[in-house]
Design a protein around this motif. Structure first.
Motif, PDB file in Angstrom:
ATOM      1  N   ARG A 382      48.176  42.170  12.541  1.00  0.00           N
ATOM      2  CA  ARG A 382      49.032  42.403  13.707  1.00  0.00           C
ATOM      3  C   ARG A 382      48.463  41.711  14.941  1.00  0.00           C
ATOM      4  N   LEU A 383      47.169  41.849  15.160  1.00  0.00           N
ATOM      5  CA  LEU A 383      46.553  41.260  16.343  1.00  0.00           C
ATOM      6  C   LEU A 383      46.659  39.741  16.338  1.00  0.00           C
ATOM      7  N   LEU A 384      46.610  39.150  15.159  1.00  0.00           N
ATOM      8  CA  LEU A 384      46.694  37.694  15.055  1.00  0.00           C
ATOM      9  C   LEU A 384      48.124  37.175  15.110  1.00  0.00           C
ATOM     10  N   SER A 385      49.077  37.990  14.702  1.00  0.00           N
ATOM     11  CA  SER A 385      50.453  37.497  14.572  1.00  0.00           C
ATOM     12  C   SER A 385      51.382  37.945  15.690  1.00  0.00           C
ATOM     13  N   GLU A 386      51.053  39.015  16.389  1.00  0.00           N
ATOM     14  CA  GLU A 386      51.930  39.509  17.457  1.00  0.00           C
ATOM     15  C   GLU A 386      51.393  39.038  18.804  1.00  0.00           C
ATOM     16  N   PRO A 387      52.063  38.106  19.462  1.00  0.00           N
ATOM     17  CA  PRO A 387      51.526  37.482  20.680  1.00  0.00           C
ATOM     18  C   PRO A 387      51.381  38.439  21.855  1.00  0.00           C
ATOM     19  N   ALA A 388      52.030  39.587  21.823  1.00  0.00           N
ATOM     20  CA  ALA A 388      51.946  40.508  22.961  1.00  0.00           C
ATOM     21  C   ALA A 388      50.515  40.981  23.192  1.00  0.00           C
ATOM     22  N   PHE A 389      49.733  41.140  22.120  1.00  0.00           N
ATOM     23  CA  PHE A 389      48.354  41.599  22.294  1.00  0.00           C
ATOM     24  C   PHE A 389      47.536  40.569  23.076  1.00  0.00           C
ATOM     25  N   ALA A 390      47.642  39.308  22.705  1.00  0.00           N
ATOM     26  CA  ALA A 390      46.904  38.265  23.413  1.00  0.00           C
ATOM     27  C   ALA A 390      47.378  38.150  24.849  1.00  0.00           C
ATOM     28  N   ALA A 391      48.692  38.316  25.068  1.00  0.00           N
ATOM     29  CA  ALA A 391      49.221  38.222  26.429  1.00  0.00           C
ATOM     30  C   ALA A 391      48.693  39.345  27.309  1.00  0.00           C
ATOM     31  N   ARG A 392      48.685  40.563  26.772  1.00  0.00           N
ATOM     32  CA  ARG A 392      48.175  41.694  27.569  1.00  0.00           C
ATOM     33  C   ARG A 392      46.671  41.576  27.802  1.00  0.00           C
ATOM     34  N   ALA A 393      45.931  41.094  26.787  1.00  0.00           N
ATOM     35  CA  ALA A 393      44.491  40.893  26.960  1.00  0.00           C
ATOM     36  C   ALA A 393      44.228  39.838  28.021  1.00  0.00           C
ATOM     37  N   ALA A 394      45.032  38.785  28.048  1.00  0.00           N
ATOM     38  CA  ALA A 394      44.860  37.739  29.056  1.00  0.00           C
ATOM     39  C   ALA A 394      45.155  38.271  30.450  1.00  0.00           C
ATOM     40  N   GLU A 395      46.176  39.100  30.553  1.00  0.00           N
ATOM     41  CA  GLU A 395      46.554  39.659  31.854  1.00  0.00           C
ATOM     42  C   GLU A 395      45.456  40.579  32.391  1.00  0.00           C
ATOM     43  N   LEU A 396      45.014  41.523  31.564  1.00  0.00           N
ATOM     44  CA  LEU A 396      43.943  42.423  31.988  1.00  0.00           C
ATOM     45  C   LEU A 396      42.635  41.668  32.156  1.00  0.00           C
ATOM     46  N   GLY A 397      42.362  40.741  31.237  1.00  0.00           N
ATOM     47  CA  GLY A 397      41.110  39.998  31.281  1.00  0.00           C
ATOM     48  C   GLY A 397      40.962  39.155  32.522  1.00  0.00           C
ATOM     49  N   ALA A 398      42.046  38.593  33.015  1.00  0.00           N
ATOM     50  CA  ALA A 398      41.965  37.791  34.234  1.00  0.00           C
ATOM     51  C   ALA A 398      41.493  38.638  35.409  1.00  0.00           C
ATOM     52  N   ARG A 399      41.935  39.866  35.476  1.00  0.00           N
ATOM     53  CA  ARG A 399      41.509  40.759  36.563  1.00  0.00           C
ATOM     54  C   ARG A 399      40.052  41.176  36.388  1.00  0.00           C
ATOM     55  N   VAL A 400      39.656  41.433  35.140  1.00  0.00           N
ATOM     56  CA  VAL A 400      38.258  41.769  34.860  1.00  0.00           C
ATOM     57  C   VAL A 400      37.349  40.601  35.234  1.00  0.00           C
ATOM     58  N   ALA A 401      37.719  39.402  34.817  1.00  0.00           N
ATOM     59  CA  ALA A 401      36.905  38.222  35.102  1.00  0.00           C
ATOM     60  C   ALA A 401      36.802  37.969  36.602  1.00  0.00           C
ATOM     61  N   GLU A 402      37.868  38.235  37.332  1.00  0.00           N
ATOM     62  CA  GLU A 402      37.843  38.060  38.785  1.00  0.00           C
ATOM     63  C   GLU A 402      36.823  39.006  39.418  1.00  0.00           C
ATOM     64  N   GLU A 403      36.799  40.246  38.976  1.00  0.00           N
ATOM     65  CA  GLU A 403      35.834  41.204  39.520  1.00  0.00           C
ATOM     66  C   GLU A 403      34.411  40.818  39.146  1.00  0.00           C
ATOM     67  N   ALA A 404      34.221  40.293  37.946  1.00  0.00           N
ATOM     68  CA  ALA A 404      32.881  39.865  37.536  1.00  0.00           C
ATOM     69  C   ALA A 404      32.420  38.679  38.364  1.00  0.00           C
ATOM     70  N   ALA A 405      33.320  37.737  38.591  1.00  0.00           N
ATOM     71  CA  ALA A 405      32.950  36.514  39.314  1.00  0.00           C
ATOM     72  C   ALA A 405      32.644  36.775  40.777  1.00  0.00           C
ATOM     73  N   HIS A 406      33.237  37.798  41.344  1.00  0.00           N
ATOM     74  CA  HIS A 406      33.051  38.080  42.771  1.00  0.00           C
ATOM     75  C   HIS A 406      32.363  39.432  42.986  1.00  0.00           C
ATOM     76  N   SER A 407      31.446  39.762  42.093  1.00  0.00           N
ATOM     77  CA  SER A 407      30.730  41.030  42.214  1.00  0.00           C
ATOM     78  C   SER A 407      29.911  41.079  43.506  1.00  0.00           C
ATOM     79  N   PRO A 408      30.037  42.158  44.267  1.00  0.00           N
ATOM     80  CA  PRO A 408      29.237  42.306  45.487  1.00  0.00           C
ATOM     81  C   PRO A 408      27.929  43.042  45.256  1.00  0.00           C
ATOM     82  N   VAL A 409      27.463  43.127  43.989  1.00  0.00           N
ATOM     83  CA  VAL A 409      26.341  44.011  43.688  1.00  0.00           C
ATOM     84  C   VAL A 409      25.078  43.614  44.442  1.00  0.00           C
ATOM     85  N   ALA A 410      24.773  42.320  44.528  1.00  0.00           N
ATOM     86  CA  ALA A 410      23.553  41.900  45.222  1.00  0.00           C
ATOM     87  C   ALA A 410      23.631  42.247  46.702  1.00  0.00           C
TER      88      ALA A 410
END
Length: 429
Positions: A382-410
């Motif tokens: 299902r994960l390989l054949s149903e494109p909705a999973f990859a689309a939702r992962a890309a949508e959520l992942g873009a927001r996660v990656a943005e927070e990682a790239a601009h972390s204010p931790v230091a």
């Protein structure tokens, strides 16, 4: 500035803390890390000086033989968590406090940055008047208003019944912590501090709690309590992961499935075997990382599956089509940052909570740890054949990656470590 990190060999919790240590060292600060002896090499690779625990627990290596928690043994997950409470969080409070006091007397610090589980470290800082920040590299272990409490994998509350359940789970966690309050209060007495009424009162001595996860991933509330802030995930690969060289032929076009389970043993050999068997039934390339805690001869790999020791997940995920994981925070967040859908097979700890954050957003599927190879194979199809999973992962992942790239931790830690501005003397007529 001078920073002292206090952590322990908690598997996936170590590398994010050392990522932050590396960032501070790269900005020219003096950084020390107190942790289990087995973390020396990676701490020094991050640019930090290393100090091992001496009185407190200190594992010489990451093998299952030196794991004094063995939290995979109890059938009841609450008993597994209680072992962590007893062995790390509260039982050795005095030992952690004594080690920290000794190190700070040897060399003061502008700020101590501690893993949130080490209540003895927090008590020592309170006794010394030492500024302290907690670096929490997962979703919050401790109850936060508006966030589902950690444990059973709950969705945000929508009804009164939901809110009552959340309150009961949170109360159960606090009760579990308070069952070992005597150990923390004994440490406080040795430090000259008054006893606490509840374990979480120790947080009153903390300057700030920094949640090193993505608000986009967490079920984040509209407003956090004062002194709590999301600072984004910290995504360095562990230094002990070997450079990735694909074991497959360069012209092999079958999709790559990465299997990455825990860096600590969770009695997951049988699950890994069923995942490998499931991959064997599919037209894919399977790469199973063993983490140096599962031996290759414990598994039988189908022809299209390769077993490897630790591999840098960031590099492998660049090539992977999807990820199969136990649901540890580090692997889940890293997979999302690479926009990869997931099959999550939780074993305990915070893994059910991470799984529900993936499945609720449509970025993957979750199965029970006893799922059959056939059930796992169907989920992978299902994960390989149903494109909705990859689309939702890309949508959520873009927001996660943005927070990682601009972390204010230091910047957050530098602000906490900075001395308070001195007030001018005013002469009023």
């Amino acid at each position: 500035m001078n920073f002292l990190f206090a952590t322990w060999e908690g598997g996936g919790s170590v590398t994010p803390a050392l990522t932050v240590a590396r960032k501070l060292a790269a900005r020219g600060h003096r950084v020390r890390v107190m942790s289990d002896l087995c973390n020396r090499t990676e701490a020094e690779a991050a640019g930090a000086a290393f100090i091992p625990w001496t009185r407190a627990p200190s594992r010489p290596d990451r093998s299952r033989d030196t794991d004094n928690l063995r939290d995979w043994e109890p059938a009841d997950p609450r008993e597994g968590l209680m072992r962590v409470v007893e062995s790390i969080m509260l039982g050795p409070s005095l030992a952690y406090a004594q080690d920290l006091v000794e190190e700070l007397e040897r060399e003061p610090a502008d700020l101590v940055v501690s893993n949130e589980m080490l209540f003895g470290v927090a008590a020592a800082c309170e006794a010394l008047g030492q500024k302290l920040a907690l670096l929490e590299v997962n979703i919050s272990l401790f109850p936060l208003r508006g966030v589902p409490p950690m444990g059973p994998g709950l969705l945000p509350a929508e009804t009164g019944e939901d809110r009552a359940l959340h309150a009961a789970v949170a109360a159960g966690l606090i009760q579990m912590l308070d069952s070992r309050l005597a150990a923390l209060n004994a440490a406080r007495a040795a430090l000259g501090l008054a006893p606490l009424a509840t374990v979480l009162d120790q947080h009153k001595a903390v300057s700030k709690r920094l949640l090193a996860t993505a608000a986009a991933f967490d079920f984040a509330p509209q407003a956090l309590p004062e002194g709590v802030r999301y600072v984004g995930p910290q995504l360095d690969d562990p230094t002990w992961a070997e450079p990735f060289v694909s074991p497959f032929e360069p012209d092999d076009a079958r999709p790559l499935v990465l299997v990455g389970f825990s860096t600590t043993f969770q009695n997951h050999v049988a699950v890994l075997q069923r995942v490998a068997d499931a991959l064997g039934a599919l037209p894919v390339r399977g790469l199973v990382t063993l983490g140096d805690i599962v031996l290759p001869d414990e598994l039988t790999a189908p022809d299209n599956v390769r077993l490897v020791h630790p591999a840098p997940h960031n590099a492998v995920m660049d090539e992977a089509a999807l990820v199969v994981t136990h649901g540890g925070h580090g692997t889940v967040i890293r997979a999302l940052a690479h926009r990869r859908p997931m099959l999550v097979i939780p074993h305990g700890r915070d893994q059910h909570d991470n799984a529900i954050r993936v499945t609720a957003r449509g970025a993957g599927l979750s199965l029970a740890a006893d799922a059959s190879a056939e059930t796992i194979a169907e989920a992978l199809r299902r994960l390989l054949s149903e494109p909705a999973f990859a689309a939702r992962a890309a949508e959520l992942g873009a927001r996660v990656a943005e927070e990682a790239a601009h972390s204010p931790v230091a910047e957050e830690l530098e602000a906490l470590a900075a001395p308070a501005p001195k007030l001018r003397n005013l002469c009023l007529a």
